[in-house]
Design a protein around this motif. Structure first.
Motif, mmCIF file in Angstrom:
data_model
loop_
_atom_site.group_PDB
_atom_site.id
_atom_site.type_symbol
_atom_site.label_atom_id
_atom_site.label_comp_id
_atom_site.label_asym_id
_atom_site.label_seq_id
_atom_site.Cartn_x
_atom_site.Cartn_y
_atom_site.Cartn_z
ATOM 1 N N SER A 94 0.859 -1.194 0.000
ATOM 2 C CA SER A 94 0.000 0.000 0.000
ATOM 3 C C SER A 94 0.885 1.230 0.000
ATOM 4 N N PRO A 95 0.296 2.404 -0.226
ATOM 5 C CA PRO A 95 1.042 3.626 0.066
ATOM 6 C C PRO A 95 1.378 3.672 1.556
ATOM 7 N N ILE A 96 2.316 4.551 1.886
ATOM 8 C CA ILE A 96 2.678 4.751 3.294
ATOM 9 C C ILE A 96 1.868 5.937 3.821
ATOM 10 N N TYR A 97 1.359 5.808 5.035
ATOM 11 C CA TYR A 97 0.610 6.904 5.665
ATOM 12 C C TYR A 97 1.345 7.360 6.926
ATOM 13 N N GLU A 98 1.267 8.642 7.191
ATOM 14 C CA GLU A 98 1.769 9.158 8.464
ATOM 15 C C GLU A 98 0.565 9.286 9.384
ATOM 16 N N THR A 99 0.673 8.695 10.590
ATOM 17 C CA THR A 99 -0.513 8.551 11.436
ATOM 18 C C THR A 99 -0.222 8.988 12.874
ATOM 19 N N LYS A 100 -1.242 9.578 13.507
ATOM 20 C CA LYS A 100 -1.122 9.956 14.919
ATOM 21 C C LYS A 100 -1.173 8.695 15.777
ATOM 22 N N PRO A 101 -0.351 8.645 16.847
ATOM 23 C CA PRO A 101 -0.361 7.444 17.692
ATOM 24 C C PRO A 101 -1.731 7.204 18.329
ATOM 25 N N VAL A 102 -2.131 5.955 18.323
ATOM 26 C CA VAL A 102 -3.408 5.542 18.897
ATOM 27 C C VAL A 102 -3.100 4.743 20.160
ATOM 28 N N GLY A 103 -3.902 4.856 21.182
ATOM 29 C CA GLY A 103 -3.675 4.117 22.432
ATOM 30 C C GLY A 103 -2.832 4.952 23.352
ATOM 31 N N ARG B 263 -8.906 0.395 13.765
ATOM 32 C CA ARG B 263 -7.700 1.200 13.547
ATOM 33 C C ARG B 263 -7.657 1.744 12.129
ATOM 34 N N ALA B 264 -7.826 3.064 12.026
ATOM 35 C CA ALA B 264 -7.758 3.708 10.706
ATOM 36 C C ALA B 264 -6.398 3.462 10.063
ATOM 37 N N PHE B 265 -5.333 3.419 10.901
ATOM 38 C CA PHE B 265 -3.983 3.246 10.340
ATOM 39 C C PHE B 265 -3.787 1.867 9.732
ATOM 40 N N VAL B 266 -4.691 0.933 10.026
ATOM 41 C CA VAL B 266 -4.677 -0.393 9.377
ATOM 42 C C VAL B 266 -5.682 -0.424 8.218
ATOM 43 N N MET B 267 -6.913 0.002 8.491
ATOM 44 C CA MET B 267 -7.992 -0.229 7.524
ATOM 45 C C MET B 267 -7.836 0.601 6.255
ATOM 46 N N ILE B 268 -7.272 1.820 6.395
ATOM 47 C CA ILE B 268 -7.147 2.663 5.203
ATOM 48 C C ILE B 268 -6.103 2.094 4.226
ATOM 49 N N PRO B 269 -4.875 1.773 4.684
ATOM 50 C CA PRO B 269 -3.955 1.131 3.723
ATOM 51 C C PRO B 269 -4.398 -0.265 3.283
ATOM 52 N N LEU B 270 -5.073 -1.001 4.164
ATOM 53 C CA LEU B 270 -5.550 -2.336 3.763
ATOM 54 C C LEU B 270 -6.572 -2.205 2.636
ATOM 55 N N ASN B 271 -7.439 -1.209 2.760
ATOM 56 C CA ASN B 271 -8.448 -0.979 1.728
ATOM 57 C C ASN B 271 -7.796 -0.625 0.387
ATOM 58 N N PRO C 10 5.996 9.541 19.275
ATOM 59 C CA PRO C 10 6.040 10.151 17.939
ATOM 60 C C PRO C 10 4.999 9.565 16.976
ATOM 61 N N ASP C 11 4.715 10.325 15.915
ATOM 62 C CA ASP C 11 3.814 9.843 14.861
ATOM 63 C C ASP C 11 4.411 8.602 14.192
ATOM 64 N N PHE C 12 3.531 7.769 13.685
ATOM 65 C CA PHE C 12 3.949 6.535 13.004
ATOM 66 C C PHE C 12 3.944 6.725 11.494
ATOM 67 N N LEU C 13 4.716 5.889 10.806
ATOM 68 C CA LEU C 13 4.427 5.584 9.409
ATOM 69 C C LEU C 13 3.809 4.200 9.417
ATOM 70 N N ASN C 14 2.698 4.047 8.722
ATOM 71 C CA ASN C 14 2.020 2.745 8.625
ATOM 72 C C ASN C 14 1.738 2.384 7.176
ATOM 73 N N MET C 15 1.727 1.101 6.909
ATOM 74 C CA MET C 15 1.353 0.602 5.584
ATOM 75 C C MET C 15 0.923 -0.853 5.716
ATOM 76 N N CYS C 16 0.319 -1.389 4.669
ATOM 77 C CA CYS C 16 -0.019 -2.820 4.643
ATOM 78 C C CYS C 16 0.602 -3.461 3.413
ATOM 79 N N ILE C 17 0.907 -4.737 3.543
ATOM 80 C CA ILE C 17 1.395 -5.491 2.380
ATOM 81 C C ILE C 17 0.609 -6.792 2.242
ATOM 82 N N GLU C 18 0.586 -7.279 1.010
ATOM 83 C CA GLU C 18 0.024 -8.616 0.741
ATOM 84 C C GLU C 18 1.192 -9.542 0.489
#
Ligand code: ATP
Ligand code: PH2
Length: 162
Positions: free
Chosen positions: A38-47, A121-129, A52-60
């Motif tokens: 997926s593209p990489i997203y910069e995300t606010k920490p959850v929990g 978790r938006a930081f998971v579902m958005i790149p997964l989508n 610091p802010d995260f970079l998150n992405m998903c892969i298949e």
């Protein structure tokens, strides 16, 4: 062959490089092929938010490994990237979560699939989508729109590398 979706996150050190290294190391594991990213997203920490802010992405991936073998491979790559576990939900050089593994539902002490917190978790579902739109059930998909940020919680990261 099995198809699995992994969620990657990093919020200390060279975040983009660590995501790239994790993908490279996973792809080098015998029996794992990274097939989509997926593209990489910069995300606010959850929990735990004081980090610091995260970079998150998903892969298949397509893989010959059974689910527990895959978990071990992910943990090995985390170790290789020197992840130190301190606070639960705290900062990390790399976090690799198994989100989905075929259509399996697994409830064991070491492994829960689908990942139990993924749908909230938006930081998971958005790149997964982005990479697995057809895999996500319409009922779940409805909630992705509710997770869609309007307040800069999850923004597309402008890549620093080619
Ligand atoms: N689907 C899964 N993917 C990865 N680890 C899992 C999964 N299900 C259970 N685990 C267990 O969770 C442990 C990893 O916990 P970790 O410290 O990475 O949690 P976390 O990333 O801080 O929190 P979260 O699980 O909410 O993302 C592993 O030791 C593993 O046994
Ligand atoms: N934005 C964001 N927040 C988190 C993340 C993550 O990857 N991204 N991971 C966590 C524990 O797995 C806790 N909080």
């Amino acid at each position: 062959m099995h198809i699995a979706y992994l969620g990657l996150g990093s919020n200390i050190g060279d975040r983009e490089l660590q995501l790239e290294q994790a993908i490279k190391s996973l792809n080098e594991v015998e029996g794992i092929n990274v097939t989509k990213r997926s593209p990489i997203y910069e995300t606010k920490p959850v929990g735990y938010t004081d980090q610091p802010d995260f970079l998150n992405m998903c892969i298949e991936i397509s893989t010959k490994l059974e689910s527990l073998e895959l978990l071990n491979a992910c943990m090995m790559v985390e170790r290789e990237l020197h992840r130190v576990r301190e606070t639960r939900w705290g900062p990390r050089t790399i976090d690799i979560d198994i989100l989905l593994y075929d259509q399996s539902v697994i409830q064991s002490p070491d492994l829960e699939i689908p990942h139990p917190r993924m749908t909230e978790r938006a930081f998971v579902m958005i790149p997964l989508n982005d990479i697995a739109s057809s895999v996500i059930e319409p009922i779940t998909k409805k909630y992705i729109w509710e997770l869609m940020p309007n307040d800069k919680q999850v923004v597309k990261h402008k890549r620093e590398r080619g």
